[in-house]
Scaffold this active site. Structure first.
Site, mmCIF file in Angstrom:
data_model
loop_
_atom_site.group_PDB
_atom_site.id
_atom_site.type_symbol
_atom_site.label_atom_id
_atom_site.label_comp_id
_atom_site.label_asym_id
_atom_site.label_seq_id
_atom_site.Cartn_x
_atom_site.Cartn_y
_atom_site.Cartn_z
ATOM 1 N N HIS A 56 8.572 -36.202 24.571
ATOM 2 C CA HIS A 56 7.717 -36.457 25.744
ATOM 3 C C HIS A 56 8.537 -36.399 27.045
ATOM 4 O O HIS A 56 8.179 -37.055 28.013
ATOM 5 C CB HIS A 56 7.022 -37.814 25.660
ATOM 6 N N SER A 93 18.371 -20.902 49.385
ATOM 7 C CA SER A 93 17.096 -20.959 50.094
ATOM 8 C C SER A 93 17.306 -20.382 51.480
ATOM 9 O O SER A 93 18.362 -20.550 52.081
ATOM 10 C CB SER A 93 16.638 -22.410 50.190
ATOM 11 N N LYS A 122 20.336 -25.924 48.949
ATOM 12 C CA LYS A 122 19.691 -25.547 47.701
ATOM 13 C C LYS A 122 20.436 -24.483 46.911
ATOM 14 O O LYS A 122 21.073 -23.601 47.452
ATOM 15 C CB LYS A 122 18.281 -25.016 47.996
ATOM 16 N N GLU A 142 13.514 -19.252 36.267
ATOM 17 C CA GLU A 142 12.096 -19.353 36.621
ATOM 18 C C GLU A 142 11.375 -18.036 36.344
ATOM 19 O O GLU A 142 10.246 -18.021 35.850
ATOM 20 C CB GLU A 142 11.944 -19.724 38.096
#
Ligand code: ARG
Length: 458
Positions: free
Chosen positions: A155, A276, A282, A289
């Site tokens: 979980h 970024s 970042k 992704e």
């Protein structure tokens, strides 16, 4: 279409020609098409259907067309409907009338089925090679971080300590089954459809076994209608690819989580991350992704072809031309995803210390404490309850389990003794000494087995 207008009095409307053409994408099958045509021509000559001399002219012509295509000198004319017609038209230009004999005892329907099977066979081999490389990369990371421990999750809540190697070996297993699925897919793809003609077989004394041998097919199709009408081998490939992409996507998701500041278990190499345009701090896991995102794209290809095929009467229907772009895209997507993920995994930095700290933070030894009480005579349920209360007490105090005194332990169960200090991450791991468990001895063995599996398939 130019050279086979046959019963038609006018050329197809331009828009119709563009709508029905597949040359723009099926030119990718040129090599397979020419290989199939050469094998077919050899057979025609062997069977006395054309002369040896004619076969020589045709095969030489085909070989030189292959060179033209490879050297970029072949002119792909939009007027040609597909790669089969384009090559045949060029053959007629080059060798004249005799080129017209190539298509004896053949139809584009069995021809295109053949080309696509040849293509898929190669795509399967390529997928398997790339999966193997990726598995190797996973094993390398596992072996160079043999002692690394991280929280195992259920979980997405910290559950029990596991070895990083054990975690990575889970993916090794998934990929092992992916290879299995591709092997299975190969068995069913490796069937020669040529000789089925348009749908009913051909009225010539051909030798299908000879062609099968020339092209390295293990089997000859048993039913001509089936051989020209089905594309289930493409569906097999796409579904194996979809499952494999699902596995890659799950690992990609973990890499995304692990590289976040909150987890901090890994750091991606600069070459596999992006910055970024606005936030200087970042470092984004775009590769992972996109791997995750592209899984959806491959599923889509599978569903598209399933849908295209579901209402088709036997035998060939032009709808089947829709098989190719989806297959090509699935092949390219899987292959590129395996490639970049191999690089990403091989270069990522494992932050062993952060993983260890997360293990200490998460009360991951709670199950072991309950097991301890069970060994001292408690029922598992009462042990579970005592430890649950102990953990919530520790959490309230902001303490880890190691920071709790024996006296405090004993408030929750009188069965706790001094030896409770022997419960550690190491003892927790070592205790899971079952086949398939995360005990270091088991994992060391599993790593060996995995290496052997890779070596055997070479
Ligand atoms: N371009 C067609 C395809 O991809 C080739 C077969 C065409 N056959 C036909 N009878 N129109 O399926």
């Amino acid at each position: 279409m130019s050279h086979i207008r046959g019963r038609f009095n006018k050329a197809a409307d331009d828009k119709v020609a563009a709508y029905t053409a597949s040359l723009a994408f099926d030119r990718r099958l040129y090599r397979h098409d020419i290989a199939g045509s050469i094998a077919h021509t050899h057979m025609l000559a062997r069977q006395g259907i054309i002369s040896e001399r004619e076969a020589e002219v045709i095969t030489a012509g085909l070989a030189s067309i292959r060179e033209e295509i490879e050297h970029g000198t072949f002119e792909f004319k939009p007027a040609q409907e597909d790669i089969h017609m384009a090559i045949e038209a060029r053959l007629l230009e080059k060798v004249g009338e005799v080129g017209g004999k190539l298509h004896t005892a053949r139809s584009r329907n069995d021809q295109v089925a053949l080309d696509l099977r040849l293509f898929t066979r190669e795509a399967i081999d390529d997928a398997v090679i790339r999966i193997r490389r990726f598995q190797e990369a996973l094993l390398d990371v596992a072996e160079s971080n043999k002692d690394a421990v991280l929280p195992g999750y259920t979980h997405l809540q910290p559950a029990q300590p596991v070895l990083l190697a054990h975690h990575l070996l889970a993916y090794f297993e998934m990929l092992q089954r992916d290879v299995d699925r591709f092997d299975d897919c190969l068995r069913r793809t490796d069937v020669l459809p040529l000789g089925s003609g348009a749908l009913a077989g051909v009225a010539y004394n051909i030798d299908r076994d000879f062609v099968a041998k020339e092209l390295g097919f293990r089997q000859v199709s048993r039913n001509s209608l089936d051989a020209v009408a089905d594309r289930d081998f493409v569906l097999d490939y796409e579904s194996a690819a979809a499952v494999c992409m699902m596995h890659l996507s799950r690992l990609a998701e973990e890499i995304i989580l692990w590289s976040s500041v909150e987890f901090g278990y890994i750091e991606l190499d600069d070459a596999y991350a992006t910055g970024s345009s606005i936030m200087p701090q970042k470092k984004n896991p775009d590769v992972a992704e996109l791997a995750r995102g592209k899984a959806g794209r491959v599923y889509g290809r599978l569903i598209a072809l399933l849908t295209t095929m579901k209402g088709l009467p036997l035998a060939y229907n032009r709808d089947l031309q829709e098989d190719k772009e989806g297959l090509f895209d699935a092949v390219d997507t899987l292959s590129a995803t395996l490639e970049v993920m191999t690089g990403m995994v091989s270069t990522m930095k494992i932050k062993v210390e952060n993983m260890r700290r997360a293990v200490a933070r998460g009360y991951l030894l709670a199950t072991d404490l309950a097991d301890y009480l069970v060994r001292k005579g408690a029922s598992f349920r009462s042990a579970h309850e005592a430890v649950a209360k102990l953990v919530s007490y520790a959490a309230d105090k902001g303490k880890s389990l190691e920071e709790i005194s024996l006296g405090e332990y004993q408030k929750f169960s009188a069965l706790f003794g001094k030896d409770v200090s022997g419960i550690t991450v190491a003892s927790s791991l070592a205790a899971r000494n079952v086949a398939g468990g995360t005990a270091p001895a088991r994992v060391a063995q599993a790593l060996k087995t995995a290496r052997q599996l890779l070596a055997e398939c070479r």
